[in-house]
Design an enzyme around this catalytic site. Structure first.
Site, mmCIF file in Angstrom:
data_model
loop_
_atom_site.group_PDB
_atom_site.id
_atom_site.type_symbol
_atom_site.label_atom_id
_atom_site.label_comp_id
_atom_site.label_asym_id
_atom_site.label_seq_id
_atom_site.Cartn_x
_atom_site.Cartn_y
_atom_site.Cartn_z
ATOM 1 N N GLU A 132 0.839 -1.196 0.000
ATOM 2 C CA GLU A 132 0.000 0.000 0.000
ATOM 3 C C GLU A 132 0.873 1.244 0.000
ATOM 4 O O GLU A 132 2.092 1.170 0.153
ATOM 5 C CB GLU A 132 -0.908 -0.013 1.237
ATOM 6 N N HIS A 254 -9.534 10.738 3.533
ATOM 7 C CA HIS A 254 -9.510 9.809 2.401
ATOM 8 C C HIS A 254 -10.094 10.556 1.214
ATOM 9 O O HIS A 254 -11.116 11.233 1.357
ATOM 10 C CB HIS A 254 -10.357 8.574 2.728
ATOM 11 N N ARG A 300 -2.501 10.149 -1.534
ATOM 12 C CA ARG A 300 -3.815 10.453 -0.954
ATOM 13 C C ARG A 300 -4.029 11.917 -0.590
ATOM 14 O O ARG A 300 -5.042 12.513 -0.917
ATOM 15 C CB ARG A 300 -3.923 9.693 0.359
ATOM 16 N N HIS A 361 -10.909 10.543 7.883
ATOM 17 C CA HIS A 361 -10.709 9.096 7.900
ATOM 18 C C HIS A 361 -9.974 8.611 9.146
ATOM 19 O O HIS A 361 -10.314 7.585 9.721
ATOM 20 C CB HIS A 361 -9.904 8.733 6.651
ATOM 21 N N ARG A 396 -0.330 9.214 8.875
ATOM 22 C CA ARG A 396 -0.334 7.780 9.175
ATOM 23 C C ARG A 396 -0.037 6.974 7.918
ATOM 24 O O ARG A 396 -0.650 7.192 6.864
ATOM 25 C CB ARG A 396 -1.712 7.375 9.686
#
Ligand code: FAD
Length: 551
Positions: A132, A254, A300, A361, A396
């Site tokens: 990811e 997100h 993102r 998120h 994160r």
């Protein structure tokens, strides 16, 4: 002597009524709370309380997986470096090491609980690991695209079978109870006041040790991927009790959540962009290439910021994500859940673009806790998304959060087990007194303030911030705090009122933290200070409550 610091309980204590007593009180039944309860020795009586159904929390909705070094081509050092890079220089290396090193044994612990992680196709018998964003290696172990559900269900089953674990659904923790607050010496947490939402009565739960595992606070924003329970209750409770909090300005958004009046909190996976999905304005034109040369494949935070910019510039409610140029069978095979969920709302993603908005998120900041999960108040622990451990820094890295829950639950459980025999039992205390409050005749005030708060937090304290917007938000928060305090003192507490009170507290912490960071870093982006400034800001933002007692 027991004293409660809360204005309401100070004036409303009387003789006790409903009392419960446990060795350990765990507030929250997600990955953090339940795994801690399961790791405690079985001779301890443990209460786990949950605001709604046991499984309702962020854990259940986690899709991607859990990061851990399981592949021979991977290494702990690589996991540490990737996490540190993602955190934009604000992570604590020792904490990352603790989490990375304990990753594999925690995955094994889940396997022992029966968690069925996806495996490679035979003849290989290893786990199927995904890679990811931010990870330089394949290291995310997963259970198809519903990892959180699989984890939550397994640990919940195990907890239900343990006779020493007492589970209470529909119980909403209101505030922590502290002993010897004024005297300083032996000041400690001895439990919490809890609203039983089935009976509408407030119960007094006493415990030698209390653990906050209440998850994040993303409900403070109008759009969120989180379920309704994510109202930052634990962070607000700990702050009111005198705990410091850190890094509350770092909220992860997100980029793509389904925008539909009836669809709450449904994420549209990044894999759609990975497979060629295009982001479009309402007129069908693309825009991502204007913000980053990688266009839709940018990280993102860049995609979320670009969408937010276009929505605000054009005054639009959403943008669109279009994958319809791909063959129908490809779309249905690769995205079966999204296809069927969108179909329920009349959107055929094989033909139509999907309306999307960015959504709050993940809460990177929280209650400051150390390597053992201990907070500033003796016998009070904080673990999981409600805590700030130093792992995430300013951003994160994907799939590190479930791992953090497991590792800190393990550390805290070991610490509690080692010292609980030396902790004195909580003294007798007064119960919650409702004799001077009445039922509210104006629930509309609470509903209105909920909406107002979440909308101005979205508009003024969202993905792109400015000094002016933050100041506007701060003024409105002050007004709301005043109004809610008055309301709280006069009326019987309800779930909505308690959540609103906590949301406003958390909103205030986010705004204060954002105002004190005079740079852009990681998830905090402000037009007034658009660059990172390593000279002054290479440290976490720590807020200290007036009643903080450093002992
Ligand atoms: C859609 C989605 C996808 C995600 N995907 C991933 C992923 O792939 N990998 C990953 O690592 N992370 C992922 N995350 C993040 C991760 O799921 C969370 O950080 C993690 O599950 C938090 O666990 P927790 O135990 O701290 O809190 P939660 O699981 O949120 O549990 C909180 C618990 O506290 C209870 N509670 C709250 N307030 C009170 C109160 N006042 N009184 C009583 N009980 C209370 C709630 O009812 C709930 O039981 C995702 C999150 C979301 C929303």
């Amino acid at each position: 002597m027991i004293q409660d610091y809360d204005p309401k309980t100070e004036i409303q204590q009387s003789l006790m009524n409903t009392h419960h007593h446990f060795d350990v009180l765990v507030i929250g039944s997600g990955a953090a709370g339940l795994s801690l309860a399961l790791r405690l020795p079985q001779h301890l009586q443990v209460a786990v309380i949950s605001k709604r159904a046991l499984s309702e929390g962020n854990t259940y909705y986690a899709q991607g997986g859990i990061a851990a070094v399981l592949d021979e081509n991977d290494s702990i050092e690589s996991h540490i470096e990737d996490t540190f890079d993602a955190g934009a220089g604000l992570c604590d290396r020792e904490v990352i090491r603790q989490v990375a090193e304990h990753g594999p044994e925690n995955i094994q612990w889940l396997l022992d609980k029966g968690v069925d992680f996806t495996r490679e196709q035979p003849p290989s018998d290893g786990f199927h690991l995904t890679r990811e964003g931010g990870h330089s290696k394949r290291r995310v172990v997963h259970a198809a695209d519903a990892t959180g559900k699989e984890v939550e269900i397994r640990i919940e089953q195990d907890a239900r079978n343990r006779s020493n674990i007492h589970l209470f659904e529909d119980h909403n923790a209101i505030d922590l109870i502290l002993a010897n607050r004024e005297q300083g010496a032996n000041r400690r947490c001895v439990g919490a006041y809890i609203l039983n939402t089935e009976t509408s009565h407030v119960e007094t739960v006493l415990a030698s040790v209390t653990v906050i595992a209440t998850g994040g606070a993303s409900k403070v924003y109008l759009y969120t991927s989180n379920p309704d329970v994510a109202t930052g209750d634990g962070i607000a409770m700990a702050w009111r009790a005198g705990c410091r909090v850190a890094n509350m300005e770092f909220i992860q958004f997100h980029p793509t959540c389904l925008y539909h009046p009836e669809a709450k909190s449904f994420l549209i996976t990044e894999a759609i962009r990975g497979e060629g999905g295009k982001l479009l304005r309402a007129d069908g034109s693309r825009f991502m290439h204007r913000f980053d040369e990688r266009a839709e494949l940018a990280p993102r935070d860049i995609v979320a910021r670009a969408i937010d910019h276009e929505m605000k510039r054009l005054g639009e409610d959403c943008v669109y994500l279009d994958i319809s140029h791909k063959p129908k069978t490809f779309i249905i095979d690769h995205f079966p859940t999204i296809y069927s969920r969108c179909k329920e709302y009349g959107i055929d993603i094989t033909k139509d673009p999907i309306p999307v908005v960015p959504a709050a998120h993940y809460t990177c900041g929280g209650i400051i806790s150390n390597a053992l999960g201990q907070t500033d108040i003796p016998n009070l622990y904080a673990i999981g998304e409600a805590s700030y451990t130093g792992l995430h820094g300013a951003n994160r890295m994907a799939s590190n959060s479930l791992l953090e829950c497991l590792v800190f639950a393990q550390a805290a459980a070991n610490d509690i087990a080692a010292k609980i025999d030396s902790i004195p039992k909580p003294p007798q205390i007064c119960a919650w007194d409702e004799s001077r409050v009445t039922d509210s005749d104006e629930e509309v005030v609470v509903a209105h303030n909920w909406d107002e708060l979440r909308r101005f937090m979205w508009d003024y304290v969202g993905i792109v911030r400015t000094n002016k917007r933050l100041e506007r938000a701060r003024r409105r928060i002050n007004l709301l705090q005043h109004e809610i305090r008055e309301y709280y003192s006069n009326f019987r507490v309800t779930n909505d009122l308690l959540e609103l009170r906590n949301l406003v507290e958390v909103a205030s912490l986010i705004v204060r933290s954002a105002q004190s960071r005079k740079e852009s870093r990681g998830l905090h982006y402000t037009l007034n200070f658009p660059k990172r400034d390593d000279r002054y800001q290479c440290s976490p933002t720590i807020l200290i409550p007036d009643n903080y007692d450093p002992e």
